[in-house]
Design a protein around this motif. Sequence first.
Motif, PDB file in Angstrom:
ATOM      1  N   HIS A  78       0.846  -1.193   0.000  1.00  0.00           N
ATOM      2  CA  HIS A  78       0.000   0.000   0.000  1.00  0.00           C
ATOM      3  C   HIS A  78       0.882   1.245   0.000  1.00  0.00           C
ATOM      4  CE1 HIS A  78      -3.413   2.558   0.349  1.00  0.00           C
ATOM      5  NE2 HIS A  78      -3.032   3.023   1.544  1.00  0.00           N
ATOM      6  N   GLY A  79       1.885   1.240   0.849  1.00  0.00           N
ATOM      7  CA  GLY A  79       2.827   2.347   0.869  1.00  0.00           C
ATOM      8  C   GLY A  79       2.891   3.086   2.184  1.00  0.00           C
ATOM      9  N   HIS A  80       1.896   2.928   3.027  1.00  0.00           N
ATOM     10  CA  HIS A  80       1.885   3.673   4.286  1.00  0.00           C
ATOM     11  C   HIS A  80       3.002   3.238   5.240  1.00  0.00           C
ATOM     12  CE1 HIS A  80      -0.526   0.124   4.999  1.00  0.00           C
ATOM     13  NE2 HIS A  80      -0.616   0.370   6.287  1.00  0.00           N
ATOM     14  N   HIS A  81       3.557   2.039   5.056  1.00  0.00           N
ATOM     15  CA  HIS A  81       4.704   1.580   5.855  1.00  0.00           C
ATOM     16  C   HIS A  81       6.028   1.858   5.136  1.00  0.00           C
ATOM     17  CE1 HIS A  81       2.129  -0.308   8.767  1.00  0.00           C
ATOM     18  NE2 HIS A  81       1.622  -1.147   7.887  1.00  0.00           N
ATOM     19  N   HIS A  82       5.976   2.478   3.968  1.00  0.00           N
ATOM     20  CA  HIS A  82       7.169   2.668   3.141  1.00  0.00           C
ATOM     21  C   HIS A  82       7.446   4.128   2.790  1.00  0.00           C
ATOM     22  CE1 HIS A  82       5.873  -1.520   2.522  1.00  0.00           C
ATOM     23  NE2 HIS A  82       7.166  -1.757   2.503  1.00  0.00           N
ATOM     24  N   ASN A  83       6.805   5.062   3.467  1.00  0.00           N
ATOM     25  CA  ASN A  83       7.062   6.506   3.287  1.00  0.00           C
ATOM     26  C   ASN A  83       6.868   6.993   1.854  1.00  0.00           C
ATOM     27  OD1 ASN A  83       7.885   6.940   6.041  1.00  0.00           O
ATOM     28  ND2 ASN A  83       9.793   5.880   5.524  1.00  0.00           N
ATOM     29  N   VAL A  84       5.932   6.413   1.111  1.00  0.00           N
ATOM     30  CA  VAL A  84       5.802   6.742  -0.315  1.00  0.00           C
ATOM     31  C   VAL A  84       5.337   8.170  -0.589  1.00  0.00           C
ATOM     32  CG1 VAL A  84       5.433   4.341  -0.984  1.00  0.00           C
ATOM     33  CG2 VAL A  84       3.452   5.817  -0.518  1.00  0.00           C
TER      34      VAL A  84
END
Length: 173
Positions: A78-84
């Motif tokens: 999703h990206g919320h754990h990856h600082n996108v």
Amino acid sequence: MRLLIVSDSHGNSHILDELVEKYIDHVDKFVHCGDSELPDNHLVWNIMDTVSGNCDFYADFKDIHIERETAFPYAIVHGHHHNVKWTLEDLKEFAKLNKLSFMFYGHSHILKFDYEDGIFFINPGSIQSPRGLLREKTYCLLEANDTTVKIRVFDDQHEELPELFQKWELTQV
């Protein structure tokens, strides 16, 4: 390899059903980058691969889906754990570590394509509530073979947005 990529549908199961009906015989895989807000027993998940987003409270999805049974290995987050919203560095590190060609992500609701260090990063935007300069609800069709990668962008009425078409010649990248 032909993929349909969608994200951030936020409870709109109707559009996901439409996408499956329209493209079931035209793509190899369906990719959903999270925040569907649908239960994990919804029938669309029999066809579409998805991950957990920050708004998927009532489902037990994985945070990361890695697919190696296609011509080009890829991952869905999703990206919320990856600082996108700020950087692609976390995704790039993950992709390199796992030898992936593509990283698909959502979360920002902003359509975005990047190619860095031999990895394609694709955010299909949001099919429900777009943000940023482009206020269209979007999804993408990706076609990749040994020589080219093409991304076509469509709105929620399944009309192509040709000005957003992307193409990379793999012999040049």
